[in-house]
Design a protein around this motif. Structure first.
Motif, PDB file in Angstrom:
ATOM      1  N   LEU A   3       0.735  -1.194  -0.013  1.00 53.53           N
ATOM      2  CA  LEU A   3      -0.120   0.133  -0.023  1.00 53.53           C
ATOM      3  C   LEU A   3       0.861   1.380  -0.050  1.00 53.53           C
ATOM      4  CD1 LEU A   3      -2.638  -1.250   2.469  1.00 53.53           C
ATOM      5  CD2 LEU A   3      -2.780  -1.213   0.100  1.00 53.53           C
ATOM      6  N   ASP A   4       1.966   1.186   0.788  1.00 54.12           N
ATOM      7  CA  ASP A   4       3.055   2.475   0.643  1.00 54.12           C
ATOM      8  C   ASP A   4       3.580   2.706  -0.714  1.00 54.12           C
ATOM      9  OD1 ASP A   4       2.575   3.075   3.463  1.00 54.12           O
ATOM     10  OD2 ASP A   4       4.366   1.945   4.078  1.00 54.12           O
ATOM     11  N   VAL A   5       3.721   1.617  -1.514  1.00 52.05           N
ATOM     12  CA  VAL A   5       4.226   1.755  -2.838  1.00 52.05           C
ATOM     13  C   VAL A   5       3.484   2.216  -3.536  1.00 52.05           C
ATOM     14  CG1 VAL A   5       5.485   0.507  -4.498  1.00 52.05           C
ATOM     15  CG2 VAL A   5       6.259  -0.228  -2.386  1.00 52.05           C
ATOM     16  N   LEU A   6       2.118   1.901  -3.479  1.00 53.35           N
ATOM     17  CA  LEU A   6       0.865   2.296  -4.505  1.00 53.35           C
ATOM     18  C   LEU A   6       0.639   3.846  -4.243  1.00 53.35           C
ATOM     19  CD1 LEU A   6      -1.719  -0.677  -4.193  1.00 53.35           C
ATOM     20  CD2 LEU A   6      -0.281  -0.027  -6.270  1.00 53.35           C
ATOM     21  N   THR A   7       0.644   4.100  -2.929  1.00 59.71           N
ATOM     22  CA  THR A   7       0.414   5.506  -2.475  1.00 59.71           C
ATOM     23  C   THR A   7       1.593   6.601  -2.452  1.00 59.71           C
ATOM     24  OG1 THR A   7       0.377   5.140  -0.274  1.00 59.71           O
ATOM     25  CG2 THR A   7      -1.586   4.903  -1.400  1.00 59.71           C
ATOM     26  N   LYS A   8       2.967   6.049  -2.272  1.00 63.30           N
ATOM     27  CA  LYS A   8       3.792   6.982  -1.927  1.00 63.30           C
ATOM     28  C   LYS A   8       4.962   6.871  -2.798  1.00 63.30           C
ATOM     29  CE  LYS A   8       3.114   6.599   3.073  1.00 63.30           C
ATOM     30  NZ  LYS A   8       3.612   6.470   4.387  1.00 63.30           N
ATOM     31  N   ALA A   9       4.941   6.086  -3.813  1.00 62.43           N
ATOM     32  CA  ALA A   9       5.749   5.770  -4.945  1.00 62.43           C
ATOM     33  C   ALA A   9       5.152   5.873  -6.353  1.00 62.43           C
ATOM     34  CB  ALA A   9       6.743   4.674  -4.736  1.00 62.43           C
ATOM     35  N   GLY A  10       4.366   4.561  -6.447  1.00 63.80           N
ATOM     36  CA  GLY A  10       3.726   4.390  -7.878  1.00 63.80           C
ATOM     37  C   GLY A  10       4.485   3.667  -8.683  1.00 63.80           C
ATOM     38  N   LEU A  11       3.871   3.835  -9.971  1.00 66.14           N
ATOM     39  CA  LEU A  11       4.603   3.021 -11.200  1.00 66.14           C
ATOM     40  C   LEU A  11       4.715   4.011 -12.252  1.00 66.14           C
ATOM     41  CD1 LEU A  11       2.682  -0.411 -11.299  1.00 66.14           C
ATOM     42  CD2 LEU A  11       5.022   0.149 -10.611  1.00 66.14           C
ATOM     43  N   PRO A  12       5.542   3.924 -13.332  1.00 68.51           N
ATOM     44  CA  PRO A  12       5.481   4.683 -14.547  1.00 68.51           C
ATOM     45  C   PRO A  12       4.296   4.563 -15.349  1.00 68.51           C
ATOM     46  CG  PRO A  12       7.104   2.983 -14.778  1.00 68.51           C
ATOM     47  CD  PRO A  12       6.685   2.729 -13.354  1.00 68.51           C
ATOM     48  N   ALA A  13       4.010   5.306 -16.206  1.00 69.02           N
ATOM     49  CA  ALA A  13       2.825   5.056 -17.208  1.00 69.02           C
ATOM     50  C   ALA A  13       3.108   3.938 -18.033  1.00 69.02           C
ATOM     51  CB  ALA A  13       2.422   6.450 -17.701  1.00 69.02           C
ATOM     52  N   LYS A  14       4.402   3.922 -18.469  1.00 69.02           N
ATOM     53  CA  LYS A  14       5.127   2.944 -19.456  1.00 69.02           C
ATOM     54  C   LYS A  14       6.408   2.735 -19.123  1.00 69.02           C
ATOM     55  CE  LYS A  14       2.316   4.193 -23.637  1.00 69.02           C
ATOM     56  NZ  LYS A  14       1.809   2.744 -23.889  1.00 69.02           N
ATOM     57  N   ALA A  15       6.934   1.512 -19.521  1.00 69.03           N
ATOM     58  CA  ALA A  15       8.062   1.009 -19.112  1.00 69.03           C
ATOM     59  C   ALA A  15       8.360  -0.351 -19.951  1.00 69.03           C
ATOM     60  CB  ALA A  15       8.365   0.635 -17.514  1.00 69.03           C
ATOM     61  N   ASP A  16       9.713  -0.415 -20.251  1.00 68.64           N
ATOM     62  CA  ASP A  16      10.110  -1.637 -21.072  1.00 68.64           C
ATOM     63  C   ASP A  16      10.125  -2.746 -19.837  1.00 68.64           C
ATOM     64  OD1 ASP A  16       9.907  -0.796 -23.490  1.00 68.64           O
ATOM     65  OD2 ASP A  16      11.899   0.253 -23.479  1.00 68.64           O
ATOM     66  N   PRO A  17      10.043  -4.079 -20.447  1.00 68.25           N
ATOM     67  CA  PRO A  17       9.840  -4.508 -21.579  1.00 68.25           C
ATOM     68  C   PRO A  17       8.298  -4.477 -22.057  1.00 68.25           C
ATOM     69  CG  PRO A  17       9.963  -6.277 -20.060  1.00 68.25           C
ATOM     70  CD  PRO A  17      10.230  -5.036 -19.314  1.00 68.25           C
ATOM     71  N   GLU A  18       7.940  -3.234 -22.825  1.00 67.79           N
ATOM     72  CA  GLU A  18       6.691  -3.058 -23.254  1.00 67.79           C
ATOM     73  C   GLU A  18       5.359  -3.334 -22.472  1.00 67.79           C
ATOM     74  OE1 GLU A  18       6.687  -5.458 -26.609  1.00 67.79           O
ATOM     75  OE2 GLU A  18       8.145  -4.091 -27.969  1.00 67.79           O
ATOM     76  N   LEU A  19       5.520  -2.484 -21.254  1.00 70.82           N
ATOM     77  CA  LEU A  19       4.540  -2.761 -20.431  1.00 70.82           C
ATOM     78  C   LEU A  19       3.779  -1.196 -19.894  1.00 70.82           C
ATOM     79  CD1 LEU A  19       6.384  -4.701 -17.655  1.00 70.82           C
ATOM     80  CD2 LEU A  19       4.888  -5.582 -19.327  1.00 70.82           C
ATOM     81  N   THR A  20       2.558  -1.295 -20.129  1.00 68.11           N
ATOM     82  CA  THR A  20       1.863  -0.145 -19.728  1.00 68.11           C
ATOM     83  C   THR A  20       1.104  -0.184 -18.300  1.00 68.11           C
ATOM     84  OG1 THR A  20       1.298   0.351 -21.936  1.00 68.11           O
ATOM     85  CG2 THR A  20      -0.067   1.303 -20.369  1.00 68.11           C
ATOM     86  N   PHE A  21       1.121   0.672 -17.610  1.00 66.99           N
ATOM     87  CA  PHE A  21       0.508   0.767 -16.224  1.00 66.99           C
ATOM     88  C   PHE A  21      -0.368   1.706 -15.841  1.00 66.99           C
ATOM     89  CE2 PHE A  21       4.818  -0.981 -15.698  1.00 66.99           C
ATOM     90  CZ  PHE A  21       4.595  -1.991 -15.071  1.00 66.99           C
TER      91      PHE A  21
END
Length: 261
Positions: free
Chosen positions: A113-131
């Motif tokens: 939960l901390d990573v989701l709310t305090k860090a997050g994810l990039p909109a796009k990142a290789d290898p060809e992933l979308t978040f």
């Protein structure tokens, strides 16, 4: 049912996760061989229902066994740094997080939960992933079977998955509540039932994405050396991600094949 599948204990072992996780390498290889041989035969007899059933059952058993083997692995999972440290160690594009209220229904460890709310994810990142955050319950997104019994079973299965991203092929990356919110890849071609282990947590995923980003920027003359550095990095981050059949294991195998060509 295919006699070789019966000899492996199917369909009964599908109801026993411990049994699936304990399948030997030889049994894993046998499942893959049964699936591949049936697929080859299906090319010559495309309407053969027995072959279709054999392929489906062998593949589902294989993917479940490999996923559970990774989950049940007794290797020590390295502790994650604080979310703020993860942010500073990320060298890619902007990280997008979500607010605490949007994740309140997810049954997850505090660190997730901390990573989701305090860090997050990039909109796009290789290898060809979308978040995309906040996570979305998968049962609210997939088309379920029309049969009432199958519908209830499917809804129960998919309700434990929270989608956080997808591949270019439409496979979905999810947090799996049944596995302490480990990250799993669900294969769209198999109705999202075939699963592949990705990482022990979303934080470990972010670290592996950074390791992949560094790999792509590695200016080593020998790709083999860069792959070895990536493997060592993933082993430090999340050794379960290198178990046979896991996402990062397969990505490394793909790179090694390309290097040999």
């Amino acid at each position: 049912m295919n006699q070789r599948l019966l000899d492996l204990g199917l369909p009964g072992i599908l109801e026993n996760p411990d049994h699936l996780a304990a399948l030997t390498d030889e049994q894993i290889d046998e499942l893959a061989a049964i699936r591949d041989e049936a697929a080859d035969a299906l090319d010559q007899d495309e309407s053969n229902a027995d072959l279709i059933d054999t392929i489906y059952l062998a593949h589902m058993t294989l993917s479940s066994a490999l996923f559970l083997r990774a989950i049940a692995s007794d290797v020590e999972i390295p502790d994650l740094p604080a979310a703020q440290v993860l942010v500073r160690s990320w060298g890619g594009g902007l990280l997008l997080s979500c607010d605490a209220d949007s994740v309140r229904e997810i049954i997850a460890p505090r660190q997730t939960l901390d990573v989701l709310t305090k860090a997050g994810l990039p909109a796009k990142a290789d290898p060809e992933l979308t978040f995309s955050l906040p996570p979305t319950r998968l049962s609210d997104m997939v088309e379920l079977a029309e049969d009432e019994v199958d519908d209830a079973s499917s809804k129960e299965f998919f309700s434990t998955f929270w989608k956080i991203g997808e591949t270019d092929d439409g496979d979905v990356l999810c947090l799996d509540e049944r596995a302490d919110c480990a990250v799993v890849l669900l294969d769209a071609e198999w109705g999202y039932y075939a699963q592949q282990f990705v990482n022990s947590s979303i934080g470990h995923l972010l670290q592996c994405l950074e390791a992949w980003r560094v790999l792509e920027q590695d200016d080593a003359n020998e790709i083999g050396d860069a792959i070895e550095r990536f493997e060592r990095a993933v082993d430090r981050i999340d050794p379960r991600a290198l178990t046979e059949g896991a996402f990062w294991f397969d990505m490394m195998a793909m790179l090694e094949e390309e290097d040999e060509e």
